[in-house]
Each structure stands twice: as C-alpha cells, then as structure tokens.
Enzyme design. Structure first.
Site, mmCIF file in Angstrom:
data_model
loop_
_atom_site.group_PDB
_atom_site.id
_atom_site.type_symbol
_atom_site.label_atom_id
_atom_site.label_comp_id
_atom_site.label_asym_id
_atom_site.label_seq_id
_atom_site.Cartn_x
_atom_site.Cartn_y
_atom_site.Cartn_z
ATOM 1 N N HIS A 20 2.892 -1.908 -3.513
ATOM 2 C CA HIS A 20 3.859 -2.795 -2.697
ATOM 3 C C HIS A 20 5.019 -2.589 -3.422
ATOM 4 O O HIS A 20 6.265 -2.638 -2.823
ATOM 5 C CB HIS A 20 3.420 -4.185 -2.789
ATOM 6 C CG HIS A 20 2.029 -4.514 -2.399
ATOM 7 N ND1 HIS A 20 1.951 -5.182 -1.051
ATOM 8 C CD2 HIS A 20 0.869 -4.045 -2.636
ATOM 9 C CE1 HIS A 20 0.644 -5.369 -0.815
ATOM 10 N NE2 HIS A 20 -0.030 -4.641 -1.699
ATOM 11 N N ASP A 125 7.616 -9.655 1.024
ATOM 12 C CA ASP A 125 6.121 -8.737 1.295
ATOM 13 C C ASP A 125 5.344 -9.794 2.279
ATOM 14 O O ASP A 125 5.129 -10.761 1.648
ATOM 15 C CB ASP A 125 5.429 -8.330 0.087
ATOM 16 C CG ASP A 125 4.461 -7.712 0.179
ATOM 17 O OD1 ASP A 125 3.679 -7.787 1.048
ATOM 18 O OD2 ASP A 125 4.182 -6.793 -0.606
HETATM 19 O O1 LIG Z 1 -1.424 9.333 -10.461
HETATM 20 C C1 LIG Z 1 -0.659 8.680 -9.540
HETATM 21 C C2 LIG Z 1 -1.449 8.021 -8.394
HETATM 22 C C3 LIG Z 1 -0.600 7.407 -7.596
HETATM 23 N N1 LIG Z 1 0.720 7.640 -7.679
HETATM 24 C C4 LIG Z 1 1.650 6.821 -6.577
HETATM 25 O O2 LIG Z 1 0.755 5.341 -6.398
HETATM 26 C C5 LIG Z 1 1.110 4.917 -5.147
HETATM 27 C C6 LIG Z 1 -0.369 4.385 -4.882
HETATM 28 O O3 LIG Z 1 -0.136 3.690 -3.574
HETATM 29 P P1 LIG Z 1 -1.058 3.774 -2.546
HETATM 30 O O4 LIG Z 1 -1.866 5.201 -2.191
HETATM 31 O O5 LIG Z 1 -0.766 2.953 -1.397
HETATM 32 O O6 LIG Z 1 -2.619 2.861 -3.151
HETATM 33 P P2 LIG Z 1 -2.630 1.653 -4.169
HETATM 34 O O7 LIG Z 1 -1.962 1.640 -5.242
HETATM 35 O O8 LIG Z 1 -4.104 1.295 -4.194
HETATM 36 O O9 LIG Z 1 -2.017 0.515 -3.150
HETATM 37 C C7 LIG Z 1 -2.369 -0.571 -2.921
HETATM 38 O O10 LIG Z 1 -1.290 -1.031 -1.899
HETATM 39 C C8 LIG Z 1 -1.245 -0.265 -0.678
HETATM 40 C C9 LIG Z 1 -0.147 -0.658 0.079
HETATM 41 O O11 LIG Z 1 -0.373 -1.880 0.570
HETATM 42 C C10 LIG Z 1 -2.401 -0.392 0.009
HETATM 43 O O12 LIG Z 1 -2.693 0.652 1.234
HETATM 44 C C11 LIG Z 1 -3.709 -0.035 -0.726
HETATM 45 O O13 LIG Z 1 -4.977 0.024 -0.004
HETATM 46 C C12 LIG Z 1 -3.842 -0.718 -2.049
HETATM 47 O O14 LIG Z 1 -4.692 -0.576 -2.804
HETATM 48 C C13 LIG Z 1 1.543 6.111 -4.174
HETATM 49 O O15 LIG Z 1 2.754 6.096 -4.064
HETATM 50 C C14 LIG Z 1 1.415 7.415 -5.277
HETATM 51 O O16 LIG Z 1 2.461 8.241 -4.953
HETATM 52 C C15 LIG Z 1 1.527 8.202 -8.308
HETATM 53 O O17 LIG Z 1 2.494 8.404 -8.614
HETATM 54 N N2 LIG Z 1 0.893 8.795 -9.456
#
Ligand SMILES: O=c1ccn([C@@H]2O[C@H](COP(=O)(O)OP(=O)(O)O[C@H]3O[C@H](CO)[C@@H](O)[C@H](O)[C@H]3O)[C@@H](O)[C@H]2O)c(=O)[nH]1
Length: 486
Positions: A20, A125
C-alpha cells in the site's frame, strides 16, 4: 489575463503495509512532479523502516513541496503488525489513530510551515477510508479514495451484498469450490467460488475480514473520486460497471511505470529509480542474473506478507530444483513459519541450488523483472507484482495466498492469458511441471499476449495514453478544488 490558481496541497494517507505504502508513494511523487504540495502521512513504524531502507532524501528531491509526517498506529513497539494480526492493526487505526488524526488536523500540525498552503484534499487508502472520511467531513476537506487492488477485485468486493443475496456464498462444501458465481456483473462466465477474494470464502458471513473489506469498499461512492492503479485496456469492462456507482474514477496505472516515464521526461535521464523499500535490498542477485542466459531464470517471490509452512517451503524447493531450471528466489526472513535445521535440508536441494539457483531475502524486484535473463515469475499474485510482471512482459505462475490474490490469478490465467494458475496446490510435482511448462513447452503460447499487454501498459502511461490523460485530469481536479476553497 491568466487566472490566479492558488497552490494545491494534498494529504496522502496509506494503510501501513508495503504493498500500500509503495504504490501511494508513487502516486505522491507523481502529484509532486506536477507541482502539487504533498504531505505523506506514515505510521511511525512504517516510516522508520522506509527511512532505514530507502534513500528518501534523493527519491523526493525532485518534488520541493513534498514532506513526510508521522502518526502512531496505536500499537506497542513489539507488536508484530503481521498479516495474522491484521484486525488488531485495523482496529487500532480506527480507534487510536483516528483520534490523533483529528487532533493533527485541528491543530494544523499537518501543514508544516506557513509557506505551505492549507489542505486542498485528502487522498486516503480506501481500506481506511471510513474513519478518515468522517474526520475529513468534520473539517470540510474533500476526500479522494485510492485503492491498491485491481479494479476487478474492487468490483468483486463491491458486489458481495448481491452474491450473498443470491445465496452464492457461503458454499455447502468443498465440492462447490468450482461452482460459478453468477452475480458479479462482467464475471458471470468465469468466476468460480475458489477465485473469490479469500475473505469472501468464509462459512460465517459475519466474519470480521469480510465485513471490513466489503463495508470499506461500499463506502467508495461517498468520496469525491476514486483512484485506481490500473489501466483502461486491462480492465475496461469492469471499470464501466464501477463508473455506474462512483462518478469519477481515475485509472492512472501502472504507477511504477507511469512515475518512471514522467521522471525520465522531467530529468531527461533513463536511470530513474522508483522503488520504495521497507526491507534491505540485496542487489547481489543482479550480478548473478548478468551471468545467466537470455530468459533462462524463473524469479520466485511471494511479496511482503505471505507466509508458508516448512512443508510448503520444501515442496517449492524440491519443485524448483527438480525442474532443472535456473531460479532466483526471494526468501524473506519471515517467509517460512518455523525454522529449518540446517541438517533438515536434503543435500540434493543445497547442491541443486548452488548449481542453478540464487536466494536473497529481498530483491530489487522491478529491476529483476526487467532483466533480460528473466523468463518467468512464480508469484503470489499481489497486485503490484502482477502489474510489474505485466509491464516487463514476463509470464506468470500464480500461487495466490490471500485476499485479492485469488481473483488476480484467475484474471492472469483465464482472461488475460498471461500465465498459469496454480491456486490451491502446493506439491513438488506440480511446481516442477508448471515451471517447465512456463519456461519451455508453453512459453510461445504466452509470449504474444504478454508482449501485447506490456505494450498496452506502456502506451497507457505515455503521452496521449489513458493513464497519462487521467493523471492530468486528476491534477486539474485537485487544482480546481483549491481554487474553490480559496
Ligand atoms: O523481494 C522483493 C519482493 C517484493 N518487492 C516489492 O514489494 C511489492 C509487493 O507488493 P504486492 O505484489 O502487491 O504484494 P504484497 O506485498 O503482498 O501486497 C499486499 O498489498 C497488495 C496491494 O493492495 C495486494 O494486492 C496484496 O495481495 C497484498 O498482500 C512489489 O512492489 C514488489 O516490487 C520487492 O521490491 N522486492
């Protein structure tokens, strides 16, 4: 004579979690680049991590009207703030943080200096939109909702009262998992019970998670506008349904690419950096990737909040090693619940990993996906990861864990044809087969659709594209509000 336009000032308030904060910071930076003053309100806990792992001074140097403010989430310092404690975080924000926010607004603490204009509007949000809207109303500040999920998931949550009314949830038993849900307009022919956001897959219709997600989403039409991190070519049919309930919907995504393009246009540099990390990034994997052949590596990452059991960890690990494909795997320090003893890990896994794998605890994901050595992405289908993979033109294997991810994986496989859906299975033989299918036999099948969608995504945020145009409209809308308030 040109009309005087008072400077606008927006307060941006994300839900305190990586997925988020990451996307709302990108929105904040885009508004900052357009000359709008931005105050970004983080919880103390999140801000401390952001400052530790992201060079925010450099990141926001191109937006002189940008400032951070912090607020307490009301939880003790040692609270884990993890997914299983979501309700505690949510309740604390709704009770304690709510009071603090009111105090901050009443005492003008969010303004910062007397050269900064008063608040034009709040972009919150939508997951914490309810209490923030109540306060904004008290202070007569217009409110705009931002949702970090897909338009399709937003629409599914919005349609839950209809699904319940039709008796389609809850289901009677596991044999009903594949039953079609026919009451979500535009998804009648492909949405199965197992594809509903996981919070809707409950036996108890009063379950607090379901209640929170549905109630917060249903309140969206109260807001002046709704901003979504998506683009028209991706989710057009669903967006037209949402627009029958929410009068102004600004689709301005994919935000990470939109920001990159606008930064490049402003600074004439192609080195723009746009990631915001709450974890320490291990860049060594880029050197490892540089040494791998074209499209030969499957990248594996389950985002910032997924957890897996020790058994699931083993199934993935065996599946990856047995596939004989090269892999780059993000194993966060808190990904696996319960520690493995070093001698619990079979020698063949350690050997296979040394030969063909690379493991980090946090990767520079946007850069990784853009690397020429990456040929596939085994993902939990978080919305940010899905968009990042779409832009990079990388086909996906989806292993959704929670929330919106179940629905995203259905769209990726069935509607957009951008990959395979491995939902509800965690078995070494299936992992091995899916990885080999995606990286080998079925790659050609996906290449046309992934290339096309990547092109459409980039087009949408380029000058003249729908997201580009919508961002300009949003900026005008905010400026108009500041003129009306003046
Ligand atoms: O090694 C890593 C792993 C992840 N990321 C970043 O972390 C973010 C992860 O976001 P997302 O893929 O949306 O997963 P979550 O962190 O699990 O996000 C939560 O928030 C999102 C937006 O609401 C939802 O879609 C998901 O289901 C919810 O778990 C992305 O931008 C990735 O690029 C990194 O930079 N490095």
């Amino acid at each position: 004579m040109e009309q005087y336009c008072p400077p606008a000032h927006v307060l941006i308030f994300p839900f305190p979690a990586q997925g988020h904060v990451n996307s709302m910071l990108k929105l904040a930076e885009l508004l900052g680049l357009a000359g709008i003053h931005v105050t970004f309100l983080n919880t103390d806990f999140i801000h401390e991590r952001l400052v530790r792992y992201t060079d925010i001074e450099t990141r926001f140097s191109c937006c002189p009207g940008f400032q951070f403010k912090t607020i307490s989430d009301g939880l003790s310092a040692d609270h884990p703030r993890s997914l299983i404690k979501f309700i505690e975080v949510y309740d604390s924000l709704n009770s304690k943080t709510k009071l603090l926010l009111r105090e901050m607004l009443a005492s003008n603490q969010l303004i910062g200096s007397n050269t900064r204009p008063s608040l034009t509007c709040i972009i919150v949000d939508g997951l914490i939109g309810g209490f923030t809207s109540d306060i904004a109303n008290e202070f007569r500040i217009p409110i705009i909702y931002f949702r970090s999920i897909s338009a399709s998931c937003f629409w599914a949550y919005f349609s839950v009262p209809k699904i319940i009314e039709a008796g389609e949830i809850p289901i009677r038993g596991n044999e009903d998992m594949d039953r079609l849900i026919t009451t979500v307009p535009s998804m009648e022919s492909f949405l199965r019970y197992r594809d509903l956001p996981s919070f809707c897959q409950v036996n108890d219709l009063n379950h607090c998670n379901l209640h929170i997600f549905v109630t917060e989403t249903q309140q969206s039409p109260r807001a002046h506008a709704l901003i979504l991190n998506t683009f028209e070519d991706l989710e057009g049919p669903v967006l037209s349904h949402i627009r029958t309930h929410c009068s102004k919907v600004y689709t301005i995504g994919p935000l990470h690419t939109h920001l990159k393009f606008r930064l490049e246009a402003k600074t004439s540099s192609s080195q723009s950096q746009s990631s915001n990390n709450l974890y320490e990034v291990d860049k060594s994997c880029m050197t490892w990737l540089d040494a791998q052949p074209l499209k030969s590596v499957i990248y594996v990452s389950f985002g910032s909040i997924t957890t897996i059991t020790k058994d699931e960890h083993m199934e993935f690990w065996f599946g990856l090693v047995n596939s004989k494909q090269r892999f780059l795997w993000v194993v966060r320090s808190d990904l696996v619940v319960g520690e493995h003893n070093r001698n619990e890990v079979p020698e063949e896994l350690l050997k296979g990993t040394k030969e063909r794998g690379y493991i980090v605890s946090w990767a520079p994901q946007e850069e990784v996906l853009a690397h020429h050595a990456i040929g596939g992405f085994l993902t939990h289908s978080g919305w940010n990861s899905t968009l990042e993979s779409i832009v990079a033109g990388v086909p996906m294997i989806c292993w959704p864990f929670i929330g919106d991810q179940q629905l995203n994986s259905r769209f990726v496989s069935e509607i957009w044809k951008l990959g395979l859906d491995m939902k509800d299975a965690c078995d070494r033989f299936i992992v091995e087969k899916m990885v080999n299918d995606l990286m080998g036999r079925r790659r050609e099948l996906f290449m046309k659709s992934t290339n096309e969608m990547a092109w459409l995504a980039r087009k949408s945020v380029s000058e003249g594209g729908s997201s580009y145009y919508n961002l300009d409209r949003l900026v005008k809308d905010i400026r108009l509000m500041s003129m009306e308030a003046d």
